[in-house]
Design a protein around this motif. Structure first.
Motif, short mmCIF file in Angstrom:
data_model
loop_
_atom_site.label_atom_id
_atom_site.label_comp_id
_atom_site.label_asym_id
_atom_site.label_seq_id
_atom_site.Cartn_x
_atom_site.Cartn_y
_atom_site.Cartn_z
N VAL A 168 43.70 23.70 9.88
CA VAL A 168 43.46 22.29 9.44
C VAL A 168 43.38 22.37 8.06
O VAL A 168 43.43 20.88 7.35
CB VAL A 168 42.26 21.69 10.46
CG1 VAL A 168 42.98 21.79 12.02
CG2 VAL A 168 41.00 22.41 9.91
N GLY A 169 43.20 23.61 7.77
CA GLY A 169 42.92 23.57 5.92
C GLY A 169 41.56 23.63 5.82
O GLY A 169 41.27 23.23 6.62
N TYR A 170 41.02 23.93 5.02
CA TYR A 170 39.43 24.14 4.30
C TYR A 170 38.81 23.77 4.32
O TYR A 170 37.59 22.65 5.61
CB TYR A 170 39.13 24.64 2.87
CG TYR A 170 38.20 24.82 2.80
CD1 TYR A 170 37.46 25.90 2.51
CD2 TYR A 170 38.00 23.35 1.34
CE1 TYR A 170 36.02 25.10 2.39
CE2 TYR A 170 36.55 23.89 0.80
CZ TYR A 170 35.58 24.68 1.44
OH TYR A 170 34.53 23.65 0.82
N GLU A 175 34.01 20.43 7.28
CA GLU A 175 34.05 18.97 8.34
C GLU A 175 33.59 18.63 9.03
O GLU A 175 32.55 19.01 9.64
CB GLU A 175 34.79 17.19 7.43
CG GLU A 175 34.95 16.13 7.74
CD GLU A 175 35.00 16.11 9.13
OE1 GLU A 175 34.79 15.61 9.78
OE2 GLU A 175 36.63 16.05 9.06
N ILE A 176 34.60 19.58 10.00
CA ILE A 176 34.73 19.83 11.55
C ILE A 176 33.33 20.16 11.49
O ILE A 176 32.92 20.72 12.75
CB ILE A 176 36.16 19.65 12.09
CG1 ILE A 176 37.24 18.96 11.95
CG2 ILE A 176 35.86 20.24 13.22
CD1 ILE A 176 38.40 19.95 12.48
N CYS A 177 33.50 22.50 11.17
CA CYS A 177 32.43 22.71 11.30
C CYS A 177 30.91 22.00 11.06
O CYS A 177 29.88 22.05 11.86
CB CYS A 177 32.65 23.64 10.41
SG CYS A 177 33.72 24.49 11.67
N ALA A 178 30.35 21.61 9.79
CA ALA A 178 29.36 21.12 9.37
C ALA A 178 28.77 19.76 9.30
O ALA A 178 27.63 19.76 9.87
CB ALA A 178 29.41 20.52 7.67
N THR A 179 29.54 18.63 9.77
CA THR A 179 29.24 18.22 11.27
C THR A 179 29.28 18.54 12.16
O THR A 179 28.46 17.40 13.13
CB THR A 179 30.05 16.56 10.94
OG1 THR A 179 31.55 16.82 11.04
CG2 THR A 179 30.21 16.21 9.08
N SER A 180 29.77 19.34 12.89
CA SER A 180 29.23 19.64 14.16
C SER A 180 30.29 17.94 15.14
O SER A 180 30.15 18.11 16.76
CB SER A 180 27.91 20.01 14.62
OG SER A 180 27.28 21.24 14.24
N ARG A 181 31.01 17.78 14.65
CA ARG A 181 31.54 16.10 15.31
C ARG A 181 32.37 16.39 16.36
O ARG A 181 32.94 17.55 16.44
CB ARG A 181 31.82 14.84 14.74
CG ARG A 181 33.64 15.88 14.05
CD ARG A 181 33.96 14.39 13.04
NE ARG A 181 35.62 15.01 12.35
CZ ARG A 181 35.97 14.61 12.53
NH1 ARG A 181 36.69 14.72 14.81
NH2 ARG A 181 37.60 15.25 12.37
N TRP A 182 32.82 15.67 17.15
CA TRP A 182 34.07 16.23 18.05
C TRP A 182 35.39 15.65 17.96
O TRP A 182 35.68 14.60 17.26
CB TRP A 182 34.01 15.15 19.33
CG TRP A 182 32.08 14.91 20.42
CD1 TRP A 182 30.80 14.44 20.11
CD2 TRP A 182 32.40 15.75 21.34
NE1 TRP A 182 30.44 14.85 21.28
CE2 TRP A 182 31.07 16.10 22.40
CE3 TRP A 182 32.72 17.54 22.16
CZ2 TRP A 182 30.54 17.16 22.82
CZ3 TRP A 182 33.03 18.21 22.66
CH2 TRP A 182 31.23 18.78 23.11
N ALA A 188 43.36 16.25 17.29
CA ALA A 188 43.43 17.61 17.46
C ALA A 188 45.00 17.63 17.47
O ALA A 188 45.81 18.48 16.56
CB ALA A 188 42.95 18.65 19.43
N ARG A 189 45.55 16.91 18.10
CA ARG A 189 47.19 17.32 17.95
C ARG A 189 47.28 16.92 16.70
O ARG A 189 48.45 17.30 15.88
CB ARG A 189 48.14 16.60 19.18
CG ARG A 189 49.78 15.96 18.86
CD ARG A 189 50.39 15.18 19.83
NE ARG A 189 49.96 14.21 19.46
CZ ARG A 189 50.43 13.37 19.11
NH1 ARG A 189 50.64 12.96 17.96
NH2 ARG A 189 49.59 12.31 18.71
N GLN A 190 47.18 16.18 16.16
CA GLN A 190 47.37 14.96 14.64
C GLN A 190 47.29 16.48 13.68
O GLN A 190 47.84 17.05 12.36
CB GLN A 190 46.82 13.85 14.17
CG GLN A 190 47.66 12.88 15.02
CD GLN A 190 46.07 11.71 15.16
OE1 GLN A 190 45.56 11.63 13.61
NE2 GLN A 190 46.40 10.75 15.80
N LEU A 191 46.06 16.89 13.99
CA LEU A 191 45.90 17.67 13.51
C LEU A 191 46.28 19.81 13.05
O LEU A 191 46.34 20.38 12.11
CB LEU A 191 44.42 18.07 13.20
CG LEU A 191 42.99 16.67 12.73
CD1 LEU A 191 42.27 17.27 12.99
CD2 LEU A 191 43.59 16.81 11.36
#
Length: 260
Positions: A168-170, A175-182, A188-191
């Motif tokens: 997905v790129g840096y 953003e996904i890890c630091a926010t712990s969002r769903w 997921a398919r788009q990314l």
């Protein structure tokens, strides 16, 4: 056919060229323990050479809710000490222990086979990283990924950070890890996290069809191609050309030998 049933919440099977790992603790959404990771590492080291596809899935409505929450909350589970107890050990010892945990995931990246995660429901923390350890991900519309470790004051340490960045790129990975969002199935398919989203009733059939397609080319060609792609991001263009030349030379020699 080899079938193994462990008392750790795993079903491990080998049927010709296809090996299967099933997380089998549906009562706790397939929460994982270090003992499971050690068993997975052992399974990876004992796979027969004819295995070309490894399928990883979870029993019940969830892929995996991550590390057993009791271990995070300070309890001992089946003889496994709480996670934070590692903080009292010398750093070198902690490195060695975590390295053992990582081995339960990293074998899925080996070029001898292609690994597929069949993901439904929750894939959280260690569950997300297990899906990321696989080469391909087939998911259902209710699949939900989350990297929960930073929300607990920890970091993802089971090998998930590199494939996440590669997919997905840096900046998106941060953003996904630091926010712990769903991250739900469509996103997921788009990314690029998910290769395909299929209805739940089609998950097993789609994974079977994909496994069959992966078994069609010669094993050596798939093995060499996976190795080329895995290393591409770490090589210069000239080094990648060199690696392609070497791989093709080995393939031509092997094909010629097979005719003799």
């Amino acid at each position: 056919m080899f079938t193994g049933m462990t008392d750790l919440g795993l079903r491990l099977t080998v049927d010709g060229p296809v090996a299967r790992v099933v997380l089998d603790r549906p009562e706790v959404r397939n929460a994982q323990t270090p003992a499971m990771w050690r068993a997975l590492a052992d399974f990876g080291t004992t796979l027969p050479p004819e295995v070309r596809v490894v399928v990883v899935s979870g029993e019940g409505p969830s892929f995996s809710a991550g590390l057993d929450r009791r271990l995070i909350m300070g309890e001992t589970v089946d003889g496994e000490e709480p996670l934070l107890a590692l903080g009292a050990r010398p750093p070198a010892e902690v490195h060695e222990i975590i390295g053992g945990f990582q081995a339960g995931f990293s074998w899925l990246r080996r070029p001898e086979f292609v690994s597929i995660a069949a993901v439904q429901g929750h894939a959280v923390g260690a569950g997300f990283q297990l899906a990321l350890a696989c080469d391909l991900r087939v998911v259902t519309p209710d699949a939900k990924f989350s990297m929960r470790e930073p929300a607990l004051g920890l970091v993802p340490d089971l090998g998930g950070t590199q494939p996440l960045v590669q997919l997905v790129g840096y900046s998106r990975a941060l953003e996904i890890c630091a926010t712990s969002r769903w991250v739900e199935a469509d996103e997921a398919r788009q990314l690029g996290l998910a290769n395909i989203v299929v209805p739940a009733e089609e998950l097993a059939g789609t994974v079977k069809d994909l496994s069959s397609a992966l078994l069609t080319p010669l094993a050596g060609a798939v093995r060499e191609t996976k190795a080329l792609l895995l290393g591409a991001g770490d090589r210069s263009y000239e080094d990648q050309l060199k690696a392609e030349r070497g791989a093709q030379a080995r393939r031509l020699a092997e094909l010629l030998a097979s005719l003799g």
